[in-house]
Scaffold this motif. Structure first.
Motif, PDB file in Angstrom:
ATOM      1  N   ASP A 223       0.812  -1.223   0.000  1.00 20.92           N
ATOM      2  CA  ASP A 223       0.000   0.000   0.000  1.00 20.92           C
ATOM      3  C   ASP A 223       0.843   1.269   0.000  1.00 20.92           C
ATOM      4  O   ASP A 223       0.382   2.319  -0.430  1.00 20.92           O
ATOM      5  N   GLU A 224       2.068   1.163   0.479  1.00 22.44           N
ATOM      6  CA  GLU A 224       2.925   2.343   0.577  1.00 22.44           C
ATOM      7  C   GLU A 224       3.196   2.968  -0.794  1.00 22.44           C
ATOM      8  O   GLU A 224       3.210   4.181  -0.936  1.00 22.44           O
ATOM      9  N   ILE A 225       3.389   2.149  -1.821  1.00 18.96           N
ATOM     10  CA  ILE A 225       3.651   2.674  -3.162  1.00 18.96           C
ATOM     11  C   ILE A 225       2.444   3.447  -3.673  1.00 18.96           C
ATOM     12  O   ILE A 225       2.587   4.527  -4.248  1.00 18.96           O
ATOM     13  N   ASP A 226       1.246   2.923  -3.441  1.00 20.85           N
ATOM     14  CA  ASP A 226       0.037   3.628  -3.882  1.00 20.85           C
ATOM     15  C   ASP A 226      -0.091   4.983  -3.191  1.00 20.85           C
ATOM     16  O   ASP A 226      -0.425   5.981  -3.822  1.00 20.85           O
ATOM     17  N   ALA A 227       0.203   5.021  -1.910  1.00 19.70           N
ATOM     18  CA  ALA A 227       0.114   6.273  -1.148  1.00 19.70           C
ATOM     19  C   ALA A 227       1.135   7.290  -1.644  1.00 19.70           C
ATOM     20  O   ALA A 227       0.815   8.476  -1.798  1.00 19.70           O
ATOM     21  N   LYS A 228       2.359   6.835  -1.923  1.00 14.69           N
ATOM     22  CA  LYS A 228       3.409   7.759  -2.388  1.00 14.69           C
ATOM     23  C   LYS A 228       3.113   8.278  -3.793  1.00 14.69           C
ATOM     24  O   LYS A 228       3.359   9.437  -4.093  1.00 14.69           O
ATOM     25  N   VAL A 229       2.602   7.438  -4.662  1.00  7.29           N
ATOM     26  CA  VAL A 229       2.256   7.880  -6.018  1.00  7.29           C
ATOM     27  C   VAL A 229       1.116   8.895  -5.949  1.00  7.29           C
ATOM     28  O   VAL A 229       1.146   9.931  -6.631  1.00  7.29           O
ATOM     29  N   LYS A 230       0.118   8.620  -5.126  1.00  5.77           N
ATOM     30  CA  LYS A 230      -1.000   9.558  -4.970  1.00  5.77           C
ATOM     31  C   LYS A 230      -0.492  10.900  -4.426  1.00  5.77           C
ATOM     32  O   LYS A 230      -0.879  11.964  -4.922  1.00  5.77           O
ATOM     33  N   GLU A 231       0.371  10.838  -3.436  1.00  2.00           N
ATOM     34  CA  GLU A 231       0.950  12.049  -2.842  1.00  2.00           C
ATOM     35  C   GLU A 231       1.722  12.862  -3.890  1.00  2.00           C
ATOM     36  O   GLU A 231       1.567  14.076  -3.986  1.00  2.00           O
ATOM     37  N   ALA A 232       2.533  12.178  -4.697  1.00  2.00           N
ATOM     38  CA  ALA A 232       3.303  12.854  -5.741  1.00  2.00           C
ATOM     39  C   ALA A 232       2.383  13.447  -6.808  1.00  2.00           C
ATOM     40  O   ALA A 232       2.597  14.566  -7.277  1.00  2.00           O
ATOM     41  N   THR A 233       1.346  12.720  -7.176  1.00  2.00           N
ATOM     42  CA  THR A 233       0.377  13.212  -8.165  1.00  2.00           C
ATOM     43  C   THR A 233      -0.312  14.475  -7.667  1.00  2.00           C
ATOM     44  O   THR A 233      -0.485  15.448  -8.418  1.00  2.00           O
ATOM     45  N   GLN A 234      -0.693  14.487  -6.392  1.00  2.00           N
ATOM     46  CA  GLN A 234      -1.325  15.676  -5.814  1.00  2.00           C
ATOM     47  C   GLN A 234      -0.358  16.861  -5.788  1.00  2.00           C
ATOM     48  O   GLN A 234      -0.759  18.002  -6.042  1.00  2.00           O
ATOM     49  N   ALA A 235       0.909  16.596  -5.506  1.00  4.43           N
ATOM     50  CA  ALA A 235       1.911  17.669  -5.506  1.00  4.43           C
ATOM     51  C   ALA A 235       2.077  18.242  -6.919  1.00  4.43           C
ATOM     52  O   ALA A 235       2.164  19.461  -7.097  1.00  4.43           O
ATOM     53  N   ILE A 236       2.081  17.381  -7.907  1.00  4.58           N
ATOM     54  CA  ILE A 236       2.189  17.841  -9.300  1.00  4.58           C
ATOM     55  C   ILE A 236       0.964  18.672  -9.668  1.00  4.58           C
ATOM     56  O   ILE A 236       1.085  19.728 -10.298  1.00  4.58           O
ATOM     57  N   ALA A 237      -0.211  18.227  -9.255  1.00  2.00           N
ATOM     58  CA  ALA A 237      -1.445  18.972  -9.546  1.00  2.00           C
ATOM     59  C   ALA A 237      -1.390  20.370  -8.913  1.00  2.00           C
ATOM     60  O   ALA A 237      -1.780  21.350  -9.535  1.00  2.00           O
ATOM     61  N   ARG A 238      -0.882  20.458  -7.682  1.00  4.90           N
ATOM     62  CA  ARG A 238      -0.744  21.770  -7.025  1.00  4.90           C
ATOM     63  C   ARG A 238       0.220  22.665  -7.783  1.00  4.90           C
ATOM     64  O   ARG A 238       0.003  23.850  -7.948  1.00  4.90           O
ATOM     65  N   MET A 239       1.296  22.075  -8.278  1.00  4.79           N
ATOM     66  CA  MET A 239       2.287  22.853  -9.036  1.00  4.79           C
ATOM     67  C   MET A 239       1.693  23.360 -10.349  1.00  4.79           C
ATOM     68  O   MET A 239       1.988  24.472 -10.782  1.00  4.79           O
ATOM     69  N   LEU A 240       0.862  22.563 -10.975  1.00  2.97           N
ATOM     70  CA  LEU A 240       0.273  22.960 -12.264  1.00  2.97           C
ATOM     71  C   LEU A 240      -0.769  24.070 -12.084  1.00  2.97           C
ATOM     72  O   LEU A 240      -0.984  24.847 -13.015  1.00  2.97           O
ATOM     73  N   ARG A 241      -1.402  24.139 -10.925  1.00  2.00           N
ATOM     74  CA  ARG A 241      -2.413  25.184 -10.692  1.00  2.00           C
ATOM     75  C   ARG A 241      -1.796  26.557 -10.532  1.00  2.00           C
ATOM     76  O   ARG A 241      -2.474  27.557 -10.682  1.00  2.00           O
ATOM     77  N   THR A 242      -0.529  26.637 -10.224  1.00  2.00           N
ATOM     78  CA  THR A 242       0.095  27.945  -9.992  1.00  2.00           C
ATOM     79  C   THR A 242       0.489  28.631 -11.271  1.00  2.00           C
ATOM     80  O   THR A 242       0.568  28.123 -12.310  1.00  2.00           O
TER      81      THR A 242
END
Length: 146
Positions: free
Chosen positions: A127-146
């Motif tokens: 489950d750790e890999i799924d959580a880290k990928v989701k976390e990274a995806t959310q960080a990328i989404a935040r970066m794209l909104r700026t």
């Protein structure tokens, strides 16, 4: 009566090799004894830098701090420009440069996160890999909104 070294009392080259092999084994044993307690308890457990609290940016920490101080100087320059009533477009140009510098820093940090934290989770699986990928995806989404 003298012996020439080939008799029963003289060590052979095989005996010397055996002594060397024992020394090498001792070196390996000593190295194993100095490992982390978790690794010693379960040799199949993979203990990484991430488990020890070392983040992906750790090895370049000084460069990152230097870069952030430079960006901080740019922002202080913006304050000074406003205080000195500098022309709006000149201030906006500096805002753009500061924003670009922060985005570049964020991208570097994201890359290090992917290489270190996400890769660490991938090694461990579950489950750790799924959580880290989701976390990274959310960080990328935040970066794209700026």
């Amino acid at each position: 009566m003298t012996t020439t070294g080939t008799g029963a009392g003289a060590p052979s080259s095989t005996d010397t090799t055996d002594v060397t092999d024992v020394t090498d084994t001792t070196d390996v044993t000593v190295a194993t004894d100095t490992t982390d307690a978790t690794e010693a308890a379960d040799p199949t457990t993979l203990v990484t830098d991430h488990d020890r609290g070392i983040h992906g940016y750790h090895h370049q920490k000084q460069e990152h701090l230097k870069r952030l101080r430079r960006i901080e100087g740019q922002v202080r320059g913006l304050q000074r420009m406003v205080d000195e009533d500098v022309y709006c477009i000149d201030i906006l140009t500096q805002v753009s440069a500061s924003t670009k510098a922060l985005q570049s820093f964020a991208l570097q940090l994201l890359e290090e996160h992917l290489r270190h934290c996400v890769a660490d989770a991938a090694l461990k699986g579950g489950d750790e890999i799924d959580a880290k990928v989701k976390e990274a995806t959310q960080a990328i989404a935040r970066m794209l909104r700026t």
